[in-house]
Structures are given as C-alpha cells and as structure tokens.
Design a protein around this motif. Sequence first.
Motif, PDB file in Angstrom:
ATOM      1  N   VAL A 107       0.842  -1.200   0.000  1.00  0.00           N
ATOM      2  CA  VAL A 107       0.000   0.000   0.000  1.00  0.00           C
ATOM      3  C   VAL A 107       0.879   1.252   0.000  1.00  0.00           C
ATOM      4  CG1 VAL A 107      -1.652   1.331   1.373  1.00  0.00           C
ATOM      5  CG2 VAL A 107      -1.988  -1.117   1.045  1.00  0.00           C
ATOM      6  N   SER A 108       1.915   1.238   0.817  1.00  0.00           N
ATOM      7  CA  SER A 108       2.810   2.386   0.897  1.00  0.00           C
ATOM      8  C   SER A 108       3.485   2.649  -0.450  1.00  0.00           C
ATOM      9  CB  SER A 108       3.863   2.142   1.970  1.00  0.00           C
ATOM     10  OG  SER A 108       4.811   3.166   1.978  1.00  0.00           O
ATOM     11  N   ASN A 109       3.944   1.608  -1.110  1.00  0.00           N
ATOM     12  CA  ASN A 109       4.578   1.773  -2.419  1.00  0.00           C
ATOM     13  C   ASN A 109       3.603   2.319  -3.456  1.00  0.00           C
ATOM     14  OD1 ASN A 109       7.041   0.880  -1.466  1.00  0.00           O
ATOM     15  ND2 ASN A 109       6.752  -1.227  -2.171  1.00  0.00           N
ATOM     16  N   ARG A 110       2.385   1.829  -3.416  1.00  0.00           N
ATOM     17  CA  ARG A 110       1.391   2.287  -4.384  1.00  0.00           C
ATOM     18  C   ARG A 110       1.060   3.759  -4.161  1.00  0.00           C
ATOM     19  NH1 ARG A 110      -4.772   0.397  -5.268  1.00  0.00           N
ATOM     20  NH2 ARG A 110      -5.063   1.463  -7.234  1.00  0.00           N
ATOM     21  N   VAL A 111       0.919   4.174  -2.894  1.00  0.00           N
ATOM     22  CA  VAL A 111       0.635   5.576  -2.587  1.00  0.00           C
ATOM     23  C   VAL A 111       1.805   6.455  -3.038  1.00  0.00           C
ATOM     24  CG1 VAL A 111       0.331   7.220  -0.689  1.00  0.00           C
ATOM     25  CG2 VAL A 111      -0.969   5.092  -0.707  1.00  0.00           C
ATOM     26  N   SER A 112       3.013   5.996  -2.788  1.00  0.00           N
ATOM     27  CA  SER A 112       4.194   6.771  -3.198  1.00  0.00           C
ATOM     28  C   SER A 112       4.253   6.935  -4.709  1.00  0.00           C
ATOM     29  CB  SER A 112       5.466   6.087  -2.710  1.00  0.00           C
ATOM     30  OG  SER A 112       5.535   6.110  -1.312  1.00  0.00           O
ATOM     31  N   ARG A 113       4.000   5.854  -5.444  1.00  0.00           N
ATOM     32  CA  ARG A 113       4.016   5.926  -6.901  1.00  0.00           C
ATOM     33  C   ARG A 113       2.935   6.873  -7.420  1.00  0.00           C
ATOM     34  NH1 ARG A 113       2.848   0.717  -7.988  1.00  0.00           N
ATOM     35  NH2 ARG A 113       4.194  -0.164  -6.418  1.00  0.00           N
ATOM     36  N   ARG A 114       1.743   6.768  -6.854  1.00  0.00           N
ATOM     37  CA  ARG A 114       0.640   7.624  -7.301  1.00  0.00           C
ATOM     38  C   ARG A 114       0.961   9.100  -7.030  1.00  0.00           C
ATOM     39  NH1 ARG A 114      -4.915   6.478  -4.637  1.00  0.00           N
ATOM     40  NH2 ARG A 114      -4.319   4.409  -5.310  1.00  0.00           N
ATOM     41  N   GLN A 115       1.517   9.382  -5.867  1.00  0.00           N
ATOM     42  CA  GLN A 115       1.874  10.753  -5.523  1.00  0.00           C
ATOM     43  C   GLN A 115       2.987  11.277  -6.441  1.00  0.00           C
ATOM     44  OE1 GLN A 115       3.251  11.212  -1.486  1.00  0.00           O
ATOM     45  NE2 GLN A 115       2.052  13.093  -1.272  1.00  0.00           N
ATOM     46  N   ALA A 116       3.974  10.452  -6.737  1.00  0.00           N
ATOM     47  CA  ALA A 116       5.059  10.867  -7.633  1.00  0.00           C
ATOM     48  C   ALA A 116       4.521  11.153  -9.026  1.00  0.00           C
ATOM     49  CB  ALA A 116       6.131   9.792  -7.688  1.00  0.00           C
ATOM     50  N   ASN A 117       3.576  10.364  -9.487  1.00  0.00           N
ATOM     51  CA  ASN A 117       2.981  10.601 -10.810  1.00  0.00           C
ATOM     52  C   ASN A 117       2.212  11.914 -10.836  1.00  0.00           C
ATOM     53  OD1 ASN A 117       4.036   8.262 -11.881  1.00  0.00           O
ATOM     54  ND2 ASN A 117       2.209   7.042 -11.481  1.00  0.00           N
ATOM     55  N   ARG A 118       1.510  12.226  -9.758  1.00  0.00           N
ATOM     56  CA  ARG A 118       0.775  13.499  -9.703  1.00  0.00           C
ATOM     57  C   ARG A 118       1.732  14.675  -9.739  1.00  0.00           C
ATOM     58  NH1 ARG A 118      -3.276  12.462  -4.858  1.00  0.00           N
ATOM     59  NH2 ARG A 118      -4.500  10.858  -5.838  1.00  0.00           N
ATOM     60  N   TRP A 119       2.794  14.585  -8.968  1.00  0.00           N
ATOM     61  CA  TRP A 119       3.774  15.679  -8.937  1.00  0.00           C
ATOM     62  C   TRP A 119       4.452  15.831 -10.291  1.00  0.00           C
ATOM     63  CZ3 TRP A 119       6.315  14.126  -3.657  1.00  0.00           C
ATOM     64  CH2 TRP A 119       5.475  14.524  -2.624  1.00  0.00           C
ATOM     65  N   ALA A 120       4.737  14.736 -10.940  1.00  0.00           N
ATOM     66  CA  ALA A 120       5.371  14.803 -12.253  1.00  0.00           C
ATOM     67  C   ALA A 120       4.427  15.444 -13.278  1.00  0.00           C
ATOM     68  CB  ALA A 120       5.789  13.420 -12.710  1.00  0.00           C
ATOM     69  N   ALA A 121       3.144  15.185 -13.147  1.00  0.00           N
ATOM     70  CA  ALA A 121       2.178  15.776 -14.074  1.00  0.00           C
ATOM     71  C   ALA A 121       2.065  17.282 -13.843  1.00  0.00           C
ATOM     72  CB  ALA A 121       0.815  15.120 -13.902  1.00  0.00           C
ATOM     73  N   GLN A 122       2.275  17.739 -12.618  1.00  0.00           N
ATOM     74  CA  GLN A 122       2.170  19.164 -12.314  1.00  0.00           C
ATOM     75  C   GLN A 122       3.460  19.913 -12.626  1.00  0.00           C
ATOM     76  OE1 GLN A 122       1.084  19.360  -8.195  1.00  0.00           O
ATOM     77  NE2 GLN A 122      -1.007  18.700  -8.560  1.00  0.00           N
ATOM     78  N   ASP A 123       4.584  19.241 -12.675  1.00  0.00           N
ATOM     79  CA  ASP A 123       5.886  19.881 -12.876  1.00  0.00           C
ATOM     80  C   ASP A 123       6.184  19.964 -14.371  1.00  0.00           C
ATOM     81  OD1 ASP A 123       8.378  20.933 -12.604  1.00  0.00           O
ATOM     82  OD2 ASP A 123       9.315  19.111 -11.820  1.00  0.00           O
ATOM     83  N   PRO A 124       6.231  21.191 -14.956  1.00  0.00           N
ATOM     84  CA  PRO A 124       6.480  21.286 -16.403  1.00  0.00           C
ATOM     85  C   PRO A 124       7.885  20.827 -16.787  1.00  0.00           C
ATOM     86  CG  PRO A 124       6.514  23.467 -15.403  1.00  0.00           C
ATOM     87  CD  PRO A 124       6.066  22.493 -14.341  1.00  0.00           C
TER      88      PRO A 124
END
Length: 95
Positions: free
Chosen positions: A20-37
Amino acid sequence: MGLLRGVARTAVVAGTATAVSNRVSRRQANRWAAQDPYAQQDYAPPPPQPAAPPAPAPSATDDMYAQLERLGRLRDDGVLTDAEFSAQKAKLLAG
C-alpha cells in the motif's frame, strides 16, 4: 501453532502495508510529475539570457575634465593657491 500463526499474521500485515505504501508513493510521484512542467520529456527549460555587456570605461578626456573641475573647486574653496592650481593644471594637461 500459536507462535507460527502470529508470525504469519505479522508477515501478511507487513507485506500489505509495504504494498500500500509503495502504491501511494508511486501515485503521488505521478501526480507531482504531471504538475511539474520540467518533468515532461519533451520540455526543455529556456536557455539562460546572455549577460549585459559591461558599461564602457570613462574616457581619458572625461577623467581629465573631472580632475580639472576638482582642482577648480579646491582653488575656489581656498585649499589651493592660484600658483598651486596652475602647477597642477599644467601637470595634468601635460599628461
């Protein structure tokens, strides 16, 4: 058997928590990457702006005029006599 059951339960809980922790971390990293131009592959940051050229140095003539004005003020203020002013002016104009 109680000890084995406790160890098995701990292993399952720990494994689930890790997943669960790994999945949350991956999802959060993907969101940040989508927001970072800058994180996009096809985006390059703009090139740095060239530095402004340095200001030109004052010419020798400008410097001479400034020194003559300073000598004139010193004479007018009474710091230099007329003879001293004339000597310094001749020295300055001679180079």
